[in-house]
Scaffold this motif. Structure first.
Motif, short mmCIF file in Angstrom:
data_model
loop_
_atom_site.label_atom_id
_atom_site.label_comp_id
_atom_site.label_asym_id
_atom_site.label_seq_id
_atom_site.Cartn_x
_atom_site.Cartn_y
_atom_site.Cartn_z
N VAL A 1 -51.76 -4.46 -9.81
CA VAL A 1 -51.34 -3.06 -9.89
C VAL A 1 -50.91 -2.62 -8.49
CG1 VAL A 1 -52.06 -0.69 -10.38
CG2 VAL A 1 -52.95 -2.58 -11.77
N PHE B 1 -43.74 -4.16 -5.52
CA PHE B 1 -43.42 -3.91 -6.93
C PHE B 1 -42.80 -5.14 -7.61
CE2 PHE B 1 -43.47 0.65 -5.50
CZ PHE B 1 -44.56 1.02 -6.27
N ALA C 1 -45.88 -7.01 -8.84
CA ALA C 1 -46.88 -6.25 -9.60
C ALA C 1 -46.61 -6.31 -11.10
CB ALA C 1 -46.87 -4.79 -9.14
N ASP C 2 -47.67 -6.35 -11.90
CA ASP C 2 -47.54 -6.24 -13.34
C ASP C 2 -47.31 -4.78 -13.73
OD1 ASP C 2 -48.30 -9.04 -14.34
OD2 ASP C 2 -49.83 -8.57 -12.85
N TYR C 3 -48.02 -3.89 -13.02
CA TYR C 3 -47.87 -2.46 -13.27
C TYR C 3 -47.72 -1.75 -11.93
CZ TYR C 3 -49.87 -3.91 -17.70
OH TYR C 3 -50.11 -4.56 -18.87
N GLY C 4 -46.74 -0.86 -11.86
CA GLY C 4 -46.56 -0.11 -10.63
C GLY C 4 -46.53 1.38 -10.90
N ILE C 5 -47.03 2.14 -9.92
CA ILE C 5 -46.87 3.59 -9.97
C ILE C 5 -46.21 4.01 -8.67
CG2 ILE C 5 -48.02 5.84 -9.92
CD1 ILE C 5 -50.01 4.98 -11.82
N VAL C 6 -45.06 4.67 -8.79
CA VAL C 6 -44.36 5.16 -7.60
C VAL C 6 -44.83 6.59 -7.38
CG1 VAL C 6 -42.15 5.55 -6.48
CG2 VAL C 6 -42.39 3.68 -8.13
N GLU D 1 -57.30 10.55 -9.05
CA GLU D 1 -57.13 10.78 -10.49
C GLU D 1 -57.62 9.56 -11.28
OE1 GLU D 1 -53.11 11.80 -11.68
OE2 GLU D 1 -53.64 11.66 -13.80
N LEU D 2 -57.29 8.40 -10.74
CA LEU D 2 -57.70 7.14 -11.38
C LEU D 2 -59.22 7.04 -11.42
CD1 LEU D 2 -56.43 4.50 -12.46
CD2 LEU D 2 -56.42 3.63 -10.13
N GLN E 1 -43.73 -3.73 -14.84
CA GLN E 1 -43.19 -2.46 -15.31
C GLN E 1 -43.72 -1.32 -14.45
OE1 GLN E 1 -45.03 -1.43 -19.18
NE2 GLN E 1 -45.78 -3.53 -19.22
N ILE E 2 -42.85 -0.34 -14.26
CA ILE E 2 -43.26 0.87 -13.56
C ILE E 2 -43.79 1.84 -14.62
CG2 ILE E 2 -42.44 2.86 -12.20
CD1 ILE E 2 -42.42 0.29 -10.57
N VAL E 3 -45.00 2.34 -14.42
CA VAL E 3 -45.56 3.28 -15.39
C VAL E 3 -45.47 4.70 -14.82
CG1 VAL E 3 -47.06 1.58 -16.48
CG2 VAL E 3 -47.92 2.87 -14.54
N ASP F 1 -47.47 7.44 -15.14
CA ASP F 1 -48.63 8.21 -14.68
C ASP F 1 -49.93 7.41 -14.84
OD1 ASP F 1 -49.31 8.35 -17.43
OD2 ASP F 1 -47.93 10.06 -17.65
N LEU G 1 -51.22 4.04 -17.03
CA LEU G 1 -51.74 2.86 -16.33
C LEU G 1 -53.08 2.44 -16.94
CD1 LEU G 1 -51.66 0.82 -13.96
CD2 LEU G 1 -52.89 2.51 -12.60
#
Lengths: 310, 248
Positions: free
Chosen positions: A277, A288, A291-296, A305-306, B229-231, B233, B237
């Motif tokens: 992540v 990115f 990464a399998d999952y990204g948050i910009v 928040e997480l 993949q870009i998520v 929020d 996630l």
């Protein structure tokens, strides 16, 4: 038939997980596997090792009480010759990297470092150029020394009955002596063993970013903490948190890269992770791409928040 | 004190590494070449110890005449003279160790400083093999080096903490990242380096025969990862980590 000698690594009275991965690598070649425990007063380590391999050899000597490369290499090489070992194995840990080339030199054996796969009894794959290239190397000598990247092999499972044998070898005096060990104490799991790793980079803006953002997330997930080379060099966090070509190689089930650009040398140390992540406000950051999952987004918003929602 | 430091010519750590069409080597055309960064830290440490204790810093490279560039760079930092052992093509670590052993037997240094690994092959073998061939003690992954009389006290980066060892000189020491930050060469340093002595030797002159204990059979790119993949929020996630990746 191949005859393997696997050197046990231990600390604080217990066997290191890297040794179990090393046993698995040796088993992939096939043949007899002998465990070797070097040190002083190491019977309990030998008993532990004996759960995984059918034969264990102990070399117990006051001159081997501290793990110093020169006397240890002498003991390991002597047992290898005495047992007619074709392969001598150790985890590619700091200790294995320190000691095993000396064993290879003593035996005039070829050595494959930090292997990630076994192709045949004399051919191995290993990462080079910071993991940007995988090289296939053939060791042409009859005796082969191999160190194993622990994250690339599953740990051996316990099961066998064992014979434990004590062997004596003459150990020369050396001009090396142990002075002290300053252990980094932590309640967190060890970086290389952890199921979850949270790593931070320059985006954390300072050591307080680790304290206020990374540590609470690590607490929440029972994770180990890692870092990029840049922040270790800057002195924000201890150097042994460093993940990368020049630091630790990790492959947890879940890896968080927080505020970390993903320099080649860092990626080399974590791209084997099962799920990655990335949290970074720069959408162009190379992290990115792995990464399998990204948050910009801004990590200072996302991570709290997480923590709250997990 | 006399110091012998290795300076290997390697691809820049920032360069994009590409493998050639037959998988026999990497492409070096147009790639910037530098001193192995760990070797550079070794040169810096030797210079600092020389400033404190006096002596001489000799730098050694093994390779084609291209490596003169790295020797001159080390001399521009302040090393006193250079030795180039000319050899074409791949060498296994045992060959490298035996070459340095012969040079050390000629030069009789008090300390050999080497990088903990070269950032191209990443083998991390030659220094330890060299110490064994010479019958010398070693202190690898140095974080701090102090010399007192005929001993060096070295703090080492070990797994789980810092280990302090004492080694009698002469000894082989390998550097870790945090040992120091190498200086930049000054313009006068660069000018002076051009006139510093540089000796060339061949394997034959040193009486070393290259071994082929480890043979490179081929290079390949590491398995590529499928695009992620870009998520949008945090909620998404967490949902993906729970239900798709089953990672939490």
């Amino acid at each position: 038939m191949s005859k393997h000698l696997v050197v046990a690594e231990y600390a604080g009275g217990s066997l290191h997980g890297s040794t179990l991965s090393t046993i698995t690598a040796a088993q992939k070649v096939g043949g007899d596997v002998i465990g070797l425990v070097v040190g002083q007063g190491v019977d309990s380590i030998a008993t532990e090792m004996g759960k995984y391999v059918p034969n264990v050899v102990i070399v117990d000597d006051a001159k081997l009480a501290n793990r110093l490369a020169q006397p240890w290499a002498q003991a390991i090489a002597a047992v290898a010759q005495n047992k007619g070992a074709t392969h001598i194995w150790h985890g590619a840990t700091t200790a294995g990297k320190d000691i095993m080339p000396r064993v290879a030199a003593r035996l005039e054996a070829g050595m494959a470092s930090d292997i990630s796969a076994v192709v045949s009894e004399n051919t191995f794959k290993r990462p080079m150029w910071a993991g940007n290239v995988i090289g296939t190397v053939e060791v042409t000598t009859d005796t082969k020394v191999v160190t194993v990247r622990p994250t690339e092999f599953d740990r051996a499972t316990a099961g066998s009955e064992t014979n434990i044998e004590k062997v004596e070898t003459a150990i020369d005096d050396s001009r090396m002596s142990f002075v002290s060990f300053d252990e980094v104490k932590s309640d967190r799991p060890a970086l290389t063993d952890a199921d979850v790793v949270i790593s931070g980079g320059r985006g954390l803006k300072g050591p307080e970013g680790f304290t206020n953002v990374i540590e609470p997330l690590a607490d929440k997930l029972g994770a180990a903490i890692g870092a990029s080379r840049a922040v270790c060099d800057a002195g924000w966090v201890p150097n042994d948190w460093q993940v990368g070509q020049t630091g630790k190689v990790v492959a947890p089930n879940l890896y968080f890269a927080v505020g970390l650009s993903g320099a080649i040398q860092h990626v080399a140390g974590m791209k084997g992770s099962k799920c990655i992540v990335a949290i970074n406000k720069d959408e162009e950051a190379p992290i990115f791409q792995v990464a399998d999952y990204g948050i910009v987004a801004d990590l200072f918003d996302v991570v709290p928040e997480l923590i709250e929602k997990l | 004190m006399k110091f012998l430091c290795t300076v290997k010519r390697v691809t820049d750590y920032e360069a994009k590494i590409r493998i050639n069409s037959d998988g026999s080597d990497i492409v070096t055309d147009g790639v910037n070449m530098i001193i192995n960064p760990f070797d550079e830290i070794g040169v810096e440490e030797a210079l600092r110890l020389k400033e404190k204790h006096g002596g001489e810093v000799v730098v050694l490279s093994i390779g084609t005449s291209d490596s003169v560039q790295q020797l001159r760079s080390a001399m521009a930092m302040g090393a006193d003279r250079g030795i180039l052992v000319k050899n074409e093509g791949d060498m296994d670590s045992a060959t490298v160790a035996k070459i340095i052993q012969k040079v050390a037997e000629d030069e009789q240094p008090d300390m050999i400083m080497m990088g903990k690994q070269a950032i191209d092959g990443d083998s991390n073998q030659a220094a330890q093999m060299l110490a064994e061939y010479l019958g010398w003690p070693q202190a690898t992954y140095a974080f701090k080096v102090e010399v007192e009389g005929t001993d060096a006290t070295v703090v080492r980066e070990a797994d789980g903490g810092m280990e302090t060892v004492k080694v009698g000189l002469p000894a082989v020491i390998t550097t870790d990242l945090r040992l120091n930050e190498p200086r930049y060469a000054s313009l006068p340093g660069i000018m002076k380096a051009k006139r510093k002595p540089l000796a060339e030797k061949t394997l034959q002159e040193l009486g070393v025969t290259a071994t082929t204990r480890v043979v490179m059979k081929g290079l390949e790119a590491p398995p590529s990862k499928s695009a992620g993949q870009i998520v949008p929020d945090v909620d998404t996630l967490i949902e993906k980590l729970r239900n798709e990746a089953k990672a939490i």
